[in-house]
Design a protein around this motif. Structure first.
Motif, PDB file in Angstrom:
ATOM      1  N   GLU A 153      -2.080  12.643   0.212  1.00 26.94           N
ATOM      2  CA  GLU A 153      -2.000  11.920   1.995  1.00 26.94           C
ATOM      3  C   GLU A 153      -2.278  10.277   1.924  1.00 26.94           C
ATOM      4  OE1 GLU A 153      -4.787  15.257   4.372  1.00 26.94           O
ATOM      5  OE2 GLU A 153      -6.089  14.074   2.908  1.00 26.94           O
ATOM      6  N   HIS A 154      -1.627   9.418   2.857  1.00 28.81           N
ATOM      7  CA  HIS A 154      -1.657   8.293   3.233  1.00 28.81           C
ATOM      8  C   HIS A 154      -1.763   8.340   4.441  1.00 28.81           C
ATOM      9  CE1 HIS A 154      -0.754   4.126   2.605  1.00 28.81           C
ATOM     10  NE2 HIS A 154       0.053   4.108   2.925  1.00 28.81           N
ATOM     11  N   GLY A 155      -2.397   6.337   4.822  1.00 27.87           N
ATOM     12  CA  GLY A 155      -2.848   6.646   6.494  1.00 27.87           C
ATOM     13  C   GLY A 155      -3.362   4.924   6.670  1.00 27.87           C
ATOM     14  N   CYS A 156      -4.132   4.811   7.257  1.00 27.69           N
ATOM     15  CA  CYS A 156      -4.723   3.737   7.208  1.00 27.69           C
ATOM     16  C   CYS A 156      -6.138   3.865   8.920  1.00 27.69           C
ATOM     17  CB  CYS A 156      -3.787   2.833   8.901  1.00 27.69           C
ATOM     18  SG  CYS A 156      -3.439   3.867  10.129  1.00 27.69           S
ATOM     19  N   ALA A 165       9.656   2.970   3.282  1.00 30.15           N
ATOM     20  CA  ALA A 165       9.828   2.456   4.801  1.00 30.15           C
ATOM     21  C   ALA A 165       9.555   3.466   5.689  1.00 30.15           C
ATOM     22  CB  ALA A 165      11.124   2.132   4.696  1.00 30.15           C
ATOM     23  N   THR A 166       9.946   4.757   5.412  1.00 27.61           N
ATOM     24  CA  THR A 166       9.123   6.058   6.133  1.00 27.61           C
ATOM     25  C   THR A 166       8.087   6.698   6.217  1.00 27.61           C
ATOM     26  OG1 THR A 166       9.624   7.562   4.387  1.00 27.61           O
ATOM     27  CG2 THR A 166      11.723   7.375   5.437  1.00 27.61           C
ATOM     28  N   LEU A 167       7.332   6.099   5.062  1.00 23.61           N
ATOM     29  CA  LEU A 167       5.784   6.571   5.211  1.00 23.61           C
ATOM     30  C   LEU A 167       4.879   5.206   6.055  1.00 23.61           C
ATOM     31  CD1 LEU A 167       3.808   8.146   3.620  1.00 23.61           C
ATOM     32  CD2 LEU A 167       3.625   6.478   1.857  1.00 23.61           C
ATOM     33  N   ALA A 168       5.843   3.941   5.921  1.00 26.77           N
ATOM     34  CA  ALA A 168       5.202   2.977   6.886  1.00 26.77           C
ATOM     35  C   ALA A 168       5.315   3.268   7.833  1.00 26.77           C
ATOM     36  CB  ALA A 168       5.764   1.006   6.145  1.00 26.77           C
ATOM     37  N   GLN A 169       6.916   3.727   8.457  1.00 26.17           N
ATOM     38  CA  GLN A 169       6.926   4.028  10.156  1.00 26.17           C
ATOM     39  C   GLN A 169       5.538   4.969  10.464  1.00 26.17           C
ATOM     40  OE1 GLN A 169      10.905   5.872  10.196  1.00 26.17           O
ATOM     41  NE2 GLN A 169      11.426   4.722  12.064  1.00 26.17           N
ATOM     42  N   ARG A 170       5.545   6.235   9.439  1.00 23.84           N
ATOM     43  CA  ARG A 170       4.746   7.330  10.627  1.00 23.84           C
ATOM     44  C   ARG A 170       2.760   6.133  10.350  1.00 23.84           C
ATOM     45  NH1 ARG A 170       6.886   9.963   6.600  1.00 23.84           N
ATOM     46  NH2 ARG A 170       4.817  10.975   5.637  1.00 23.84           N
ATOM     47  N   THR A 179       0.954  -1.497  -0.015  1.00 21.86           N
ATOM     48  CA  THR A 179       0.259   0.134   0.049  1.00 21.86           C
ATOM     49  C   THR A 179       1.068   1.083   0.669  1.00 21.86           C
ATOM     50  OG1 THR A 179       0.095   0.032   2.815  1.00 21.86           O
ATOM     51  CG2 THR A 179      -1.825  -1.478   1.795  1.00 21.86           C
ATOM     52  N   HIS A 180       2.142   1.516   0.714  1.00 24.84           N
ATOM     53  CA  HIS A 180       2.849   2.611   0.776  1.00 24.84           C
ATOM     54  C   HIS A 180       3.692   2.162  -0.485  1.00 24.84           C
ATOM     55  CE1 HIS A 180       1.954   1.651   4.446  1.00 24.84           C
ATOM     56  NE2 HIS A 180       2.453   1.207   4.701  1.00 24.84           N
ATOM     57  N   GLN A 181       3.813   1.520  -0.643  1.00 31.28           N
ATOM     58  CA  GLN A 181       4.619   2.033  -2.368  1.00 31.28           C
ATOM     59  C   GLN A 181       2.998   2.083  -3.487  1.00 31.28           C
ATOM     60  OE1 GLN A 181       7.957   1.500  -3.665  1.00 31.28           O
ATOM     61  NE2 GLN A 181       6.898   2.934  -5.123  1.00 31.28           N
ATOM     62  N   ARG A 182       2.590   1.899  -3.568  1.00 30.76           N
ATOM     63  CA  ARG A 182       1.278   2.014  -4.204  1.00 30.76           C
ATOM     64  C   ARG A 182       0.363   3.741  -4.393  1.00 30.76           C
ATOM     65  NH1 ARG A 182      -2.504  -2.557  -3.160  1.00 30.76           N
ATOM     66  NH2 ARG A 182      -4.176  -1.791  -4.124  1.00 30.76           N
ATOM     67  N   VAL A 233      -2.239  10.715   7.272  1.00 28.70           N
ATOM     68  CA  VAL A 233      -0.582  11.095   7.608  1.00 28.70           C
ATOM     69  C   VAL A 233      -0.454  11.897   6.576  1.00 28.70           C
ATOM     70  CG1 VAL A 233      -0.182   9.805   9.496  1.00 28.70           C
ATOM     71  CG2 VAL A 233       0.285   9.106   6.592  1.00 28.70           C
ATOM     72  N   SER A 234       0.585  13.078   5.539  1.00 30.15           N
ATOM     73  CA  SER A 234       0.666  13.439   5.285  1.00 30.15           C
ATOM     74  C   SER A 234       2.062  12.823   4.675  1.00 30.15           C
ATOM     75  CB  SER A 234       0.746  15.710   5.594  1.00 30.15           C
ATOM     76  OG  SER A 234       0.370  15.882   6.039  1.00 30.15           O
ATOM     77  N   VAL A 235       2.182  13.371   3.486  1.00 27.81           N
ATOM     78  CA  VAL A 235       2.547  11.806   2.306  1.00 27.81           C
ATOM     79  C   VAL A 235       4.091  13.449   1.868  1.00 27.81           C
ATOM     80  CG1 VAL A 235       3.784  11.278   0.269  1.00 27.81           C
ATOM     81  CG2 VAL A 235       1.500  10.723   1.251  1.00 27.81           C
ATOM     82  N   GLU A 236       4.945  13.185   2.309  1.00 29.93           N
ATOM     83  CA  GLU A 236       6.460  14.029   2.373  1.00 29.93           C
ATOM     84  C   GLU A 236       7.152  13.805   0.773  1.00 29.93           C
ATOM     85  OE1 GLU A 236       8.342  14.160   6.235  1.00 29.93           O
ATOM     86  OE2 GLU A 236       6.325  15.137   7.140  1.00 29.93           O
ATOM     87  N   LEU A 237       7.313  15.053   0.890  1.00 31.12           N
ATOM     88  CA  LEU A 237       8.512  14.891  -0.488  1.00 31.12           C
ATOM     89  C   LEU A 237       9.431  13.542  -0.724  1.00 31.12           C
ATOM     90  CD1 LEU A 237       8.686  16.305  -3.191  1.00 31.12           C
ATOM     91  CD2 LEU A 237      10.430  17.699  -1.972  1.00 31.12           C
TER      92      LEU A 237
END
Length: 219
Positions: free
Chosen positions: A138-141, A170-175, A127-130, A161-165
């Motif tokens: 934005e992304h989240g759970c 991995a960083t997105l998954a962590q948040r 999901t994070h890669q997609r 959560v906001s997707v950062e530049l």
């Protein structure tokens, strides 16, 4: 002095490290908590989540799915194992099995799952890669009641959560994981307190319909 109400017994199903299980253990360790993790069941004997449960003094069971002839046989054994603990709620916490319709129907209205996307976006894996590939801001759970539709079912709560530049998967998954560890215990607490229900109209919190997105939390 009035008797304390009986806590809501929960059985957790997992296949892996048990990060969300640990968040639940930490959240419900108070003796006055409305929820009590009664048992943790895994289809993998090497799942680290079993060790987390054992450390917390929680009963554990292993049902190796490779020892059963097909999904129906495994799910029948799983139902028997779960029901031996008489839980009010069953929680999927990284349980990497597609459940049969009969299993899902058996626990209708008392079976929760968490998924690492803002459902209905990105059902399934990666999901994070997609989300990054799509250029989402934005992304989240999402926590949802489980129905026969994979990663479907009425939404309970979503954390955004906001997707950062410079984000990577991995960083997105962590948040996103950090938010999972907040909203999953929250949803279980709502259920244990009798505030969260499912009926023919969908999921409700305090008698109010949650609508197509569930309860939304933004950071």
């Amino acid at each position: 002095m009035p008797d304390m109400p009986q806590p809501c017994d929960v059985v957790v199903l997992l296949s892996g490290t048990g990060g969300n299980l640990q968040a639940m253990i930490d959240s419900f360790q108070d003796s006055a908590s409305p929820a009590r993790i009664r048992a943790v069941i895994s289809n993998r004997a090497d799942a680290f989540g079993l060790e987390r449960a054992a450390r917390a003094g929680i009963d554990t069971r292993v049902l190796d799915h490779t020892g059963y002839e097909g999904r129906e046989a495994f799910d029948a054994a799983l139902i028997e194992a779960i029901d031996s603990f008489q839980p009010s709620l069953v929680v999927l916490a990284g349980f990497m099995r597609i459940l049969t319709p009969g299993f899902v129907r058996h626990y209708h209205g008392r079976l929760l799952n968490i998924h690492p996307s803002l459902l209905p976006l990105y059902k399934g894996l990666h999901t994070h890669q997609r989300a990054l590939d799509a250029g989402d801001a934005e992304h989240g759970c999402s926590v949802h009641f489980v129905t026969e539709e994979l990663d479907g079912g009425p939404l309970v709560v979503q954390a955004v959560v906001s997707v950062e530049l410079h984000d990577t998967p991995a960083t997105l998954a962590q948040r996103v994981h950090a938010q999972e560890h907040l909203i999953y215990p929250l949803a279980i607490r709502w259920f244990a307190e009798g505030r969260l229900t499912l009926d023919e109209h969908g999921a409700s919190l305090d008698g109010q319909g949650l609508g197509p997105s569930g309860h939304l939390i933004r950071h």
